[in-house]
Design an enzyme around this catalytic site. Structure first.
Site, PDB file in Angstrom:
ATOM      1  CB  CYS A  39      -0.880  -0.031   1.243  1.00 28.98           C
ATOM      2  SG  CYS A  39      -2.094   1.303   1.306  1.00 28.98           S
ATOM      3  CG  ASP A  41      -0.627   3.607   5.564  1.00 30.25           C
ATOM      4  OD1 ASP A  41      -1.835   3.712   5.797  1.00 30.25           O
ATOM      5  OD2 ASP A  41       0.265   3.937   6.378  1.00 30.25           O
ATOM      6  NE  ARG A  43      -0.656   4.208   9.037  1.00 29.40           N
ATOM      7  CZ  ARG A  43      -1.919   3.890   9.318  1.00 29.40           C
ATOM      8  NH1 ARG A  43      -2.351   3.935  10.550  1.00 29.40           N
ATOM      9  NH2 ARG A  43      -2.746   3.529   8.354  1.00 29.40           N
ATOM     10  CG  HIS A  98      -1.176  -1.285   5.874  1.00 28.27           C
ATOM     11  ND1 HIS A  98      -1.756  -0.309   6.650  1.00 28.27           N
ATOM     12  CD2 HIS A  98      -1.416  -0.925   4.585  1.00 28.27           C
ATOM     13  CE1 HIS A  98      -2.311   0.603   5.846  1.00 28.27           C
ATOM     14  NE2 HIS A  98      -2.121   0.250   4.603  1.00 28.27           N
ATOM     15  CB  CYS A 101      -5.546  -0.800   4.856  1.00 26.28           C
ATOM     16  SG  CYS A 101      -5.228  -0.261   3.159  1.00 26.28           S
TER      17      CYS A 101
HETATM   18 ZN   LIG Z   1      -3.327   0.965   3.107  1.00 18.33          ZN
END
Ligand SMILES: [Zn+2]
Length: 205
Positions: A39, A41, A43, A98, A101
């Site tokens: 992803c 993302d 993090r 993750h 999400c």
């Molecule tokens: Zn995500």
């Protein structure tokens, strides 16, 4: 921007000199062993959680760690997979979702995507997550429902990956393995999907 410029100064002063010979080698080319599909993302930091170095991971990132099932349109993930398999001949392809999400939250809430026409179309690819939703795990606490759906999305995207022609051929020929992972941000732990037991198990036991 100041923070990034300071960070780059530190990289030039400390990191680059220490790994100069490694970067010299990398300047000539790459031969990563792993294709890592995850992803966007902020993090999820693959090199941090896996201890990998520049040159190790060939990474494809998009919201929801999507691997489109059918590619009528051209799309960046499919093109990246093609290149990784056909040109770089990676040995492993990993789809890594993750916890927490936003893509899967949006799939549940739908309304949050009203002003995002491209994201809404892109995230139609995660709808299959509902069909592959994994059993609830009490260890996930309040977010058990979302976590079960995110794991389901990993299985859904892994299924899409497997049927891509170049991937299917490489797996049949025995030189490529595909994996589905779930990364828990709170615990820092990765789980791997076990195809035989049809469930997620800790990567490190
Ligand atoms: Zn995500």
């Amino acid at each position: 921007m100041e923070r990034l410029i300071e960070g780059h100064k530190r990289f030039l002063a400390e990191v680059f000199p220490a790994k100069k010979s490694h970067f010299h080698l990398l300047a000539e080319g790459q031969s990563p062993e792993w294709l890592f599909i995850t992803c966007a993302d902020s993090r999820v930091l693959p090199d941090l959680i896996l201890g990998t170095e520049p040159g190790d991971l060939f990474i494809s990132r998009s919201i929801g760690n999507v691997v489109p099932a059918t590619s009528q349109d051209v799309d960046g993930v499919t093109a990246t997979v093609e290149y990784a398999v056909e040109v770089l001949r990676v040995k492993h392809a990993i789809v890594c979702g993750h916890s927490d999400c936003g893509a899967l939250k949006a799939a549940i809430e739908r309304k949050s995507l009203e002003n995002l026409p491209q994201a809404r179309r892109w995230l139609e690819h995660v709808e299959a997550a509902f069909a592959y939703k994994q059993p609830l795990n009490s260890a996930d606490g309040e977010s058990a429902d979302l976590a079960a759906l995110i794991r389901g999305n990993v299985v859904a995207q892994l299924t899409n990956l497997r049927v891509q022609p170049l991937v299917a051929q490489a797996v049949t020929e025995g030189w490529l393995m595909v994996h589905g992972w779930y990364y828990d941000i709170l615990k820092g732990r990765i789980e791997e999907y076990d195809e035989h037991q049809r469930k997620f198990l800790p990567l490190v036991r």
